[in-house]
Write a protein that holds these residues in place. Structure first.
Motif, PDB file in Angstrom:
ATOM      1  N   ASP A  58       0.798  -1.219   0.000  1.00 46.98           N
ATOM      2  CA  ASP A  58       0.000   0.000   0.000  1.00 46.98           C
ATOM      3  C   ASP A  58       0.835   1.276   0.000  1.00 46.98           C
ATOM      4  O   ASP A  58       0.281   2.369  -0.113  1.00 46.98           O
ATOM      5  CB  ASP A  58      -1.006   0.012   1.159  1.00 46.98           C
ATOM      6  N   GLN A  59       2.156   1.156   0.128  1.00 45.83           N
ATOM      7  CA  GLN A  59       2.973   2.351   0.028  1.00 45.83           C
ATOM      8  C   GLN A  59       3.861   2.334  -1.217  1.00 45.83           C
ATOM      9  O   GLN A  59       4.918   2.959  -1.259  1.00 45.83           O
ATOM     10  CB  GLN A  59       3.812   2.546   1.293  1.00 45.83           C
ATOM     11  N   VAL A  60       3.401   1.642  -2.248  1.00 47.10           N
ATOM     12  CA  VAL A  60       4.105   1.560  -3.521  1.00 47.10           C
ATOM     13  C   VAL A  60       3.236   2.193  -4.604  1.00 47.10           C
ATOM     14  O   VAL A  60       2.059   1.850  -4.739  1.00 47.10           O
ATOM     15  CB  VAL A  60       4.438   0.103  -3.883  1.00 47.10           C
ATOM     16  N   ILE A  61       3.824   3.105  -5.380  1.00 43.26           N
ATOM     17  CA  ILE A  61       3.093   3.795  -6.447  1.00 43.26           C
ATOM     18  C   ILE A  61       3.764   3.485  -7.781  1.00 43.26           C
ATOM     19  O   ILE A  61       4.926   3.853  -7.992  1.00 43.26           O
ATOM     20  CB  ILE A  61       3.090   5.320  -6.223  1.00 43.26           C
ATOM     21  N   PRO A  62       3.058   2.810  -8.688  1.00 45.68           N
ATOM     22  CA  PRO A  62       3.646   2.549 -10.004  1.00 45.68           C
ATOM     23  C   PRO A  62       3.610   3.791 -10.889  1.00 45.68           C
ATOM     24  O   PRO A  62       2.756   4.666 -10.735  1.00 45.68           O
ATOM     25  CB  PRO A  62       2.744   1.448 -10.578  1.00 45.68           C
ATOM     26  N   PHE A  63       4.554   3.866 -11.824  1.00 43.55           N
ATOM     27  CA  PHE A  63       4.595   4.976 -12.772  1.00 43.55           C
ATOM     28  C   PHE A  63       5.302   4.502 -14.030  1.00 43.55           C
ATOM     29  O   PHE A  63       5.863   3.402 -14.081  1.00 43.55           O
ATOM     30  CB  PHE A  63       5.312   6.202 -12.173  1.00 43.55           C
ATOM     31  N   ARG A  64       5.317   5.361 -15.049  1.00 47.09           N
ATOM     32  CA  ARG A  64       6.033   5.082 -16.297  1.00 47.09           C
ATOM     33  C   ARG A  64       6.802   6.337 -16.686  1.00 47.09           C
ATOM     34  O   ARG A  64       6.225   7.422 -16.776  1.00 47.09           O
ATOM     35  CB  ARG A  64       5.064   4.717 -17.429  1.00 47.09           C
ATOM     36  N   SER A  65       8.103   6.207 -16.885  1.00 48.15           N
ATOM     37  CA  SER A  65       8.898   7.377 -17.252  1.00 48.15           C
ATOM     38  C   SER A  65      10.232   6.945 -17.846  1.00 48.15           C
ATOM     39  O   SER A  65      10.811   5.941 -17.425  1.00 48.15           O
ATOM     40  CB  SER A  65       9.144   8.267 -16.032  1.00 48.15           C
ATOM     41  N   ALA A  66      10.706   7.738 -18.804  1.00 51.81           N
ATOM     42  CA  ALA A  66      12.030   7.527 -19.383  1.00 51.81           C
ATOM     43  C   ALA A  66      13.060   8.490 -18.786  1.00 51.81           C
ATOM     44  O   ALA A  66      14.203   8.537 -19.255  1.00 51.81           O
ATOM     45  CB  ALA A  66      11.963   7.716 -20.898  1.00 51.81           C
ATOM     46  N   LEU A  67      12.675   9.241 -17.758  1.00 51.85           N
ATOM     47  CA  LEU A  67      13.627  10.142 -17.102  1.00 51.85           C
ATOM     48  C   LEU A  67      14.745   9.345 -16.449  1.00 51.85           C
ATOM     49  O   LEU A  67      14.559   8.193 -16.062  1.00 51.85           O
ATOM     50  CB  LEU A  67      12.906  10.965 -16.033  1.00 51.85           C
ATOM     51  N   PRO A  68      15.935   9.928 -16.298  1.00 51.63           N
ATOM     52  CA  PRO A  68      17.026   9.230 -15.601  1.00 51.63           C
ATOM     53  C   PRO A  68      16.612   8.880 -14.174  1.00 51.63           C
ATOM     54  O   PRO A  68      15.846   9.614 -13.530  1.00 51.63           O
ATOM     55  CB  PRO A  68      18.163  10.254 -15.615  1.00 51.63           C
ATOM     56  N   TRP A  69      17.179   7.791 -13.664  1.00 52.53           N
ATOM     57  CA  TRP A  69      16.826   7.366 -12.313  1.00 52.53           C
ATOM     58  C   TRP A  69      17.177   8.428 -11.279  1.00 52.53           C
ATOM     59  O   TRP A  69      16.459   8.601 -10.282  1.00 52.53           O
ATOM     60  CB  TRP A  69      17.509   6.048 -11.975  1.00 52.53           C
ATOM     61  N   ALA A  70      18.263   9.149 -11.483  1.00 51.37           N
ATOM     62  CA  ALA A  70      18.632  10.193 -10.528  1.00 51.37           C
ATOM     63  C   ALA A  70      17.551  11.268 -10.447  1.00 51.37           C
ATOM     64  O   ALA A  70      17.228  11.757  -9.358  1.00 51.37           O
ATOM     65  CB  ALA A  70      19.967  10.816 -10.916  1.00 51.37           C
ATOM     66  N   THR A  71      16.972  11.632 -11.581  1.00 54.70           N
ATOM     67  CA  THR A  71      15.876  12.612 -11.591  1.00 54.70           C
ATOM     68  C   THR A  71      14.648  12.041 -10.914  1.00 54.70           C
ATOM     69  O   THR A  71      13.997  12.704 -10.093  1.00 54.70           O
ATOM     70  CB  THR A  71      15.550  13.031 -13.027  1.00 54.70           C
ATOM     71  N   LEU A  72      14.324  10.807 -11.229  1.00 53.14           N
ATOM     72  CA  LEU A  72      13.154  10.164 -10.622  1.00 53.14           C
ATOM     73  C   LEU A  72      13.313  10.063  -9.108  1.00 53.14           C
ATOM     74  O   LEU A  72      12.340  10.208  -8.360  1.00 53.14           O
ATOM     75  CB  LEU A  72      12.949   8.772 -11.225  1.00 53.14           C
ATOM     76  N   GLY A  73      14.536   9.827  -8.652  1.00 52.69           N
ATOM     77  CA  GLY A  73      14.776   9.695  -7.220  1.00 52.69           C
ATOM     78  C   GLY A  73      14.516  10.959  -6.437  1.00 52.69           C
ATOM     79  O   GLY A  73      14.321  10.907  -5.217  1.00 52.69           O
ATOM     80  N   ALA A  74      14.495  12.093  -7.118  1.00 49.74           N
ATOM     81  CA  ALA A  74      14.278  13.370  -6.440  1.00 49.74           C
ATOM     82  C   ALA A  74      12.808  13.666  -6.191  1.00 49.74           C
ATOM     83  O   ALA A  74      12.483  14.600  -5.452  1.00 49.74           O
ATOM     84  CB  ALA A  74      14.876  14.502  -7.281  1.00 49.74           C
ATOM     85  N   VAL A  75      11.919  12.877  -6.759  1.00 49.30           N
ATOM     86  CA  VAL A  75      10.517  13.285  -6.825  1.00 49.30           C
ATOM     87  C   VAL A  75       9.624  12.810  -5.686  1.00 49.30           C
ATOM     88  O   VAL A  75       8.875  13.622  -5.119  1.00 49.30           O
ATOM     89  CB  VAL A  75       9.914  12.851  -8.182  1.00 49.30           C
ATOM     90  N   PRO A  76       9.594  11.523  -5.309  1.00 46.14           N
ATOM     91  CA  PRO A  76       8.459  10.999  -4.526  1.00 46.14           C
ATOM     92  C   PRO A  76       8.130  11.749  -3.234  1.00 46.14           C
ATOM     93  O   PRO A  76       7.025  12.296  -3.099  1.00 46.14           O
ATOM     94  CB  PRO A  76       8.871   9.549  -4.238  1.00 46.14           C
ATOM     95  N   GLU A  77       9.033  11.754  -2.265  1.00 45.12           N
ATOM     96  CA  GLU A  77       8.711  12.355  -0.973  1.00 45.12           C
ATOM     97  C   GLU A  77       8.571  13.867  -1.069  1.00 45.12           C
ATOM     98  O   GLU A  77       7.690  14.461  -0.437  1.00 45.12           O
ATOM     99  CB  GLU A  77       9.765  11.978   0.068  1.00 45.12           C
TER     100      GLU A  77
END
Length: 324
Positions: free
Chosen positions: A106-125
């Motif tokens: 219940d604390q997992v959110i799926p998504f789809r993106s071609a952005l670099p992982w470093a950029t994606l890592g900056a987003v959730p919290e």
């Protein structure tokens, strides 16, 4: 797997890169192959000994992004991109500073993106807190004015971007003169140099006071932030960059300006709608929005990353990647 272990509260030397067994996963859980994770003040507070609900040794980290490695009896499929955050990560159980982490579904959110992982890592919290602060904490509406106290933090930049997209006028602060241009470059309408007393300058721009204010510095600046807010306006306390969050001898009538509302916000993964996460990632990919500056470290340099946050030598979000 490689993981960062915090052996006890204290200096950065208490963070150790170690080889640990890949954690088992049970029904109702998801094992994530972590590609990147954001660093947060929460983990700094944990390391400095401010957390009262943690066990040691522990793998810190309240958020991570990666791909599903295993998800028994789940709707999620191996290889699917996901984000996770909060829910006891890095406090009650091992968190995201690792190549694999196991969390409740219940604390997992799926998504789809071609952005670099470093950029994606900056987003959730950061996005979760910014979105929740504006909606639940402040109920900000188009055309209103918003003051962000602590604007060059990752949360400050993200909140400014969301508020601007909503159609608000944004005032935002920094203690460093060289960062005023950064705020203006990220769409802040009125960058303000913060010397601890900005209410009069805010009211020079918005005479009646701002409609809403997001307090990210902490209790040292909260009275001045309240003084910058109009009658029936709202201040949301959502951050503690100062590492101070307790109001001593709180007397509401003497502390709160007449008619100014004070709220707080601290959310979970369930407070970030999947469609908001996906929309934000799509807008980041297209260049329609930005969440501010990004500084990236490999996980092996976690001590340097923590030191940069503690010494306030970086602006915006700090992210670590698991790939060397």
């Amino acid at each position: 797997m490689r993981a960062v272990v915090l052996t006890a509260p204290g200096p950065v030397d208490n963070l150790h890169l170690r080889d640990l067994p890949i954690p088992d996963v049970a029904a109702g859980q998801v094992r994530i192959r972590v590609r990147a994770f954001g660093l947060n003040r929460s983990e700094l507070h944990l390391r400095l000994g401010y957390a009262q609900d943690a066990r040691f040794p522990i793998v810190p980290g309240i958020e991570a992004v990666g791909v599903v490695d295993a998800a028994p009896d789940s709707d999620l499929l191996p290889g699917q991109q996901v984000a996770t955050m909060m829910g006891g990560m890095g406090r009650a159980f091992d968190g995201g500073y690792a190549e694999y982490t196991v969390v409740p579904r219940d604390q997992v959110i799926p998504f789809r993106s071609a952005l670099p992982w470093a950029t994606l890592g900056a987003v959730p919290e950061t996005l979760q807190t910014a979105y929740g602060s504006l909606t639940v904490g402040l109920d900000l509406r188009p055309g209103q004015t918003l003051l962000i106290r602590g604007g060059t933090s990752a949360l400050g930049y993200a909140t400014a971007a969301l508020a601007r997209d909503l159609g608000a006028t944004v005032l935002s602060t920094t203690r460093r003169p060289e960062r005023l241009a950064d705020l203006a470059g990220h769409g802040v309408d009125h960058p303000l140099l913060d010397d601890g007393a900005i209410a009069s300058r805010v009211r020079a721009i918005v005479p009646d006071g701002v409609d809403a204010a997001l307090e990210l510095v902490g209790t040292p600046t909260l009275p001045d932030t309240l003084a910058a807010t109009r009658v029936h306006g709202t201040v949301c306390f959502a951050g503690m960059l100062s590492n101070e969050w307790i109001v001593k001898d709180f007397y509401p009538i003497g502390y709160l300006p007449a008619g100014v509302r004070l709220t707080g916000y601290g959310g979970e993964a369930t407070n970030l709608p999947p469609e908001i996460l996906q929309r934000t990632l799509d807008r980041l990919a297209s260049g329609e929005t930005t969440l501010g500056p990004l500084t990236v470290y490999p996980m092996s340099e976690i001590r340097a990353a923590h030191q940069a946050i503690e010494s306030n030598t970086v602006s915006g979000k700090v992210v670590a990647t698991t790939a060397e």
